[in-house]
Scaffold this motif. Sequence first.
Motif, PDB file in Angstrom:
ATOM      1  N   ILE A  12      51.838  51.678  14.674  1.00 59.00           N
ATOM      2  CA  ILE A  12      51.754  53.015  15.269  1.00 59.00           C
ATOM      3  C   ILE A  12      50.362  53.611  15.021  1.00 59.00           C
ATOM      4  CG2 ILE A  12      52.637  55.373  15.086  1.00 59.00           C
ATOM      5  CD1 ILE A  12      55.419  54.129  14.613  1.00 59.00           C
ATOM      6  N   GLY A  13      49.840  53.411  13.827  1.00 57.41           N
ATOM      7  CA  GLY A  13      48.488  53.894  13.544  1.00 57.41           C
ATOM      8  C   GLY A  13      47.455  53.261  14.447  1.00 57.41           C
ATOM      9  N   LEU A  14      47.573  51.953  14.668  1.00 58.66           N
ATOM     10  CA  LEU A  14      46.642  51.248  15.541  1.00 58.66           C
ATOM     11  C   LEU A  14      46.788  51.707  16.991  1.00 58.66           C
ATOM     12  CD1 LEU A  14      44.480  49.047  15.748  1.00 58.66           C
ATOM     13  CD2 LEU A  14      46.325  47.404  16.123  1.00 58.66           C
ATOM     14  N   ILE A  15      48.010  51.890  17.439  1.00 57.19           N
ATOM     15  CA  ILE A  15      48.251  52.348  18.815  1.00 57.19           C
ATOM     16  C   ILE A  15      47.669  53.741  19.026  1.00 57.19           C
ATOM     17  CG2 ILE A  15      50.075  53.088  20.404  1.00 57.19           C
ATOM     18  CD1 ILE A  15      51.709  50.678  19.372  1.00 57.19           C
ATOM     19  N   LEU A  16      47.861  54.629  18.056  1.00 53.71           N
ATOM     20  CA  LEU A  16      47.309  55.981  18.179  1.00 53.71           C
ATOM     21  C   LEU A  16      45.781  55.960  18.156  1.00 53.71           C
ATOM     22  CD1 LEU A  16      49.762  58.088  15.991  1.00 53.71           C
ATOM     23  CD2 LEU A  16      49.542  58.087  18.473  1.00 53.71           C
ATOM     24  N   LEU A  17      45.221  55.100  17.345  1.00 57.76           N
ATOM     25  CA  LEU A  17      43.762  54.978  17.303  1.00 57.76           C
ATOM     26  C   LEU A  17      43.224  54.445  18.627  1.00 57.76           C
ATOM     27  CD1 LEU A  17      41.436  55.463  15.347  1.00 57.76           C
ATOM     28  CD2 LEU A  17      41.593  53.075  14.707  1.00 57.76           C
ATOM     29  N   VAL A  30      44.567  62.883  17.821  1.00 57.25           N
ATOM     30  CA  VAL A  30      45.372  61.659  17.884  1.00 57.25           C
ATOM     31  C   VAL A  30      44.757  60.572  17.013  1.00 57.25           C
ATOM     32  CG1 VAL A  30      46.277  59.886  19.443  1.00 57.25           C
ATOM     33  CG2 VAL A  30      46.220  62.257  20.179  1.00 57.25           C
ATOM     34  N   GLY A  31      43.434  60.461  17.041  1.00 54.93           N
ATOM     35  CA  GLY A  31      42.763  59.458  16.225  1.00 54.93           C
ATOM     36  C   GLY A  31      42.925  59.712  14.740  1.00 54.93           C
ATOM     37  N   VAL A  32      42.812  60.960  14.328  1.00 61.09           N
ATOM     38  CA  VAL A  32      42.996  61.299  12.915  1.00 61.09           C
ATOM     39  C   VAL A  32      44.441  61.048  12.510  1.00 61.09           C
ATOM     40  CG1 VAL A  32      43.015  63.228  11.278  1.00 61.09           C
ATOM     41  CG2 VAL A  32      41.082  62.914  12.817  1.00 61.09           C
ATOM     42  N   PHE A  33      45.374  61.399  13.379  1.00 61.51           N
ATOM     43  CA  PHE A  33      46.783  61.149  13.082  1.00 61.51           C
ATOM     44  C   PHE A  33      47.053  59.653  12.961  1.00 61.51           C
ATOM     45  CE2 PHE A  33      51.400  61.341  14.310  1.00 61.51           C
ATOM     46  CZ  PHE A  33      51.811  62.024  13.183  1.00 61.51           C
ATOM     47  N   LEU A  39      46.692  54.724   6.973  1.00 55.54           N
ATOM     48  CA  LEU A  39      46.521  54.865   5.523  1.00 55.54           C
ATOM     49  C   LEU A  39      47.863  54.960   4.811  1.00 55.54           C
ATOM     50  CD1 LEU A  39      43.467  57.301   5.362  1.00 55.54           C
ATOM     51  CD2 LEU A  39      43.518  54.843   4.857  1.00 55.54           C
ATOM     52  N   ALA A  40      48.834  55.593   5.454  1.00 54.73           N
ATOM     53  CA  ALA A  40      50.180  55.641   4.869  1.00 54.73           C
ATOM     54  C   ALA A  40      50.783  54.238   4.805  1.00 54.73           C
ATOM     55  CB  ALA A  40      51.081  56.575   5.679  1.00 54.73           C
ATOM     56  N   GLY A  41      50.524  53.422   5.824  1.00 54.92           N
ATOM     57  CA  GLY A  41      50.985  52.032   5.808  1.00 54.92           C
ATOM     58  C   GLY A  41      50.328  51.234   4.701  1.00 54.92           C
ATOM     59  N   ILE A  42      49.050  51.457   4.483  1.00 53.43           N
ATOM     60  CA  ILE A  42      48.340  50.760   3.406  1.00 53.43           C
ATOM     61  C   ILE A  42      48.870  51.210   2.044  1.00 53.43           C
ATOM     62  CG2 ILE A  42      46.087  50.518   2.288  1.00 53.43           C
ATOM     63  CD1 ILE A  42      44.878  50.576   5.135  1.00 53.43           C
ATOM     64  N   ALA A  43      49.096  52.497   1.886  1.00 54.33           N
ATOM     65  CA  ALA A  43      49.664  53.000   0.627  1.00 54.33           C
ATOM     66  C   ALA A  43      51.059  52.419   0.401  1.00 54.33           C
ATOM     67  CB  ALA A  43      49.719  54.532   0.650  1.00 54.33           C
ATOM     68  N   TYR A  44      51.835  52.320   1.486  1.00 54.81           N
ATOM     69  CA  TYR A  44      53.171  51.727   1.380  1.00 54.81           C
ATOM     70  C   TYR A  44      53.072  50.258   0.963  1.00 54.81           C
ATOM     71  CZ  TYR A  44      57.892  50.287   2.609  1.00 54.81           C
ATOM     72  OH  TYR A  44      59.165  49.788   2.568  1.00 54.81           O
ATOM     73  N   SER A  59      42.868  44.613   4.259  1.00 53.05           N
ATOM     74  CA  SER A  59      41.730  44.034   4.981  1.00 53.05           C
ATOM     75  C   SER A  59      42.098  43.713   6.427  1.00 53.05           C
ATOM     76  CB  SER A  59      41.179  42.811   4.259  1.00 53.05           C
ATOM     77  OG  SER A  59      42.196  41.885   4.002  1.00 53.05           O
ATOM     78  N   GLY A  60      43.319  43.260   6.661  1.00 55.79           N
ATOM     79  CA  GLY A  60      43.760  43.010   8.038  1.00 55.79           C
ATOM     80  C   GLY A  60      43.825  44.293   8.858  1.00 55.79           C
ATOM     81  N   ALA A  61      44.341  45.359   8.248  1.00 53.25           N
ATOM     82  CA  ALA A  61      44.418  46.642   8.956  1.00 53.25           C
ATOM     83  C   ALA A  61      43.026  47.189   9.256  1.00 53.25           C
ATOM     84  CB  ALA A  61      45.219  47.639   8.125  1.00 53.25           C
ATOM     85  N   VAL A  62      42.116  47.050   8.293  1.00 50.19           N
ATOM     86  CA  VAL A  62      40.752  47.533   8.510  1.00 50.19           C
ATOM     87  C   VAL A  62      40.082  46.749   9.632  1.00 50.19           C
ATOM     88  CG1 VAL A  62      38.454  47.638   7.456  1.00 50.19           C
ATOM     89  CG2 VAL A  62      40.429  48.484   6.205  1.00 50.19           C
ATOM     90  N   VAL A  63      40.256  45.436   9.642  1.00 53.44           N
ATOM     91  CA  VAL A  63      39.656  44.608  10.686  1.00 53.44           C
ATOM     92  C   VAL A  63      40.224  44.980  12.056  1.00 53.44           C
ATOM     93  CG1 VAL A  63      39.560  42.243  11.584  1.00 53.44           C
ATOM     94  CG2 VAL A  63      39.012  42.692   9.191  1.00 53.44           C
ATOM     95  N   LEU A  64      41.540  45.140  12.154  1.00 54.84           N
ATOM     96  CA  LEU A  64      42.152  45.497  13.433  1.00 54.84           C
ATOM     97  C   LEU A  64      41.713  46.885  13.902  1.00 54.84           C
ATOM     98  CD1 LEU A  64      45.790  44.120  13.111  1.00 54.84           C
ATOM     99  CD2 LEU A  64      43.979  43.336  14.626  1.00 54.84           C
ATOM    100  N   ASN A  65      41.661  47.852  12.993  1.00 55.12           N
ATOM    101  CA  ASN A  65      41.245  49.198  13.380  1.00 55.12           C
ATOM    102  C   ASN A  65      39.767  49.226  13.794  1.00 55.12           C
ATOM    103  OD1 ASN A  65      43.726  50.424  13.055  1.00 55.12           O
ATOM    104  ND2 ASN A  65      43.359  50.950  10.915  1.00 55.12           N
ATOM    105  N   MET A  66      38.922  48.508  13.083  1.00 49.49           N
ATOM    106  CA  MET A  66      37.512  48.448  13.471  1.00 49.49           C
ATOM    107  C   MET A  66      37.341  47.723  14.806  1.00 49.49           C
ATOM    108  SD  MET A  66      35.879  50.192  11.345  1.00 49.49           S
ATOM    109  CE  MET A  66      34.201  49.789  11.717  1.00 49.49           C
ATOM    110  N   ALA A  67      38.122  46.669  15.029  1.00 47.48           N
ATOM    111  CA  ALA A  67      38.065  45.956  16.310  1.00 47.48           C
ATOM    112  C   ALA A  67      38.481  46.883  17.449  1.00 47.48           C
ATOM    113  CB  ALA A  67      38.946  44.717  16.265  1.00 47.48           C
ATOM    114  N   ALA A  68      39.481  47.721  17.210  1.00 46.26           N
ATOM    115  CA  ALA A  68      39.921  48.668  18.237  1.00 46.26           C
ATOM    116  C   ALA A  68      38.827  49.681  18.553  1.00 46.26           C
ATOM    117  CB  ALA A  68      41.184  49.387  17.775  1.00 46.26           C
TER     118      ALA A  68
END
Length: 152
Positions: A12-17, A30-33, A39-44, A59-68
């Motif tokens: 959901i974070g990636l989709i919103l981003l 929307v991007g901040v949300f 970040l909530a997923g990473i904390a979880y 690291s996977g989440a960071v790579v995917l978000n940066m790729a987006a």
Amino acid sequence: MSVLILSSLLGIGLILLLAEVLFIPGTTVVGVFGLVISLAGIAYAFLTFSSDVAWWITSGAVVLNMAAIIYGFRSGVWDKFSLKSSLKGGTYDDRLANLQVGMMGKAISDIKPYGKAMFQDEIYEVKSESGFIPVDSEVTVMRIEDNRVLVK
């Protein structure tokens, strides 16, 4: 169940981003949300899994978000929102070039204080210096200031 929650938060974070970057750029809400949900997923992940697995997930989440984000900038979506031309008009664009001070004309509408007058078969918007001028009256160009024609 924890993998489903983790993947839902990160997805959901990636989709919103992606939605912020591709569909509604400039709002940032929307991007901040989306970033907060990621970040909530990473904390979880750090609360649920071991430290090594959580760092891999991070690291996977960071790579995917940066790729987006990089994809959004390279996809040309920002070109649709940028101005590519400029206005070339000005305040004086030769509309009144045929008029001269002292020209005689005829009021084709009531001039109170603005109205229309005809000079040499062309219609101009004019302003009266002396108050109300009825239709079909003779008018004389007294001054031409910027794009205003002052008549009497």
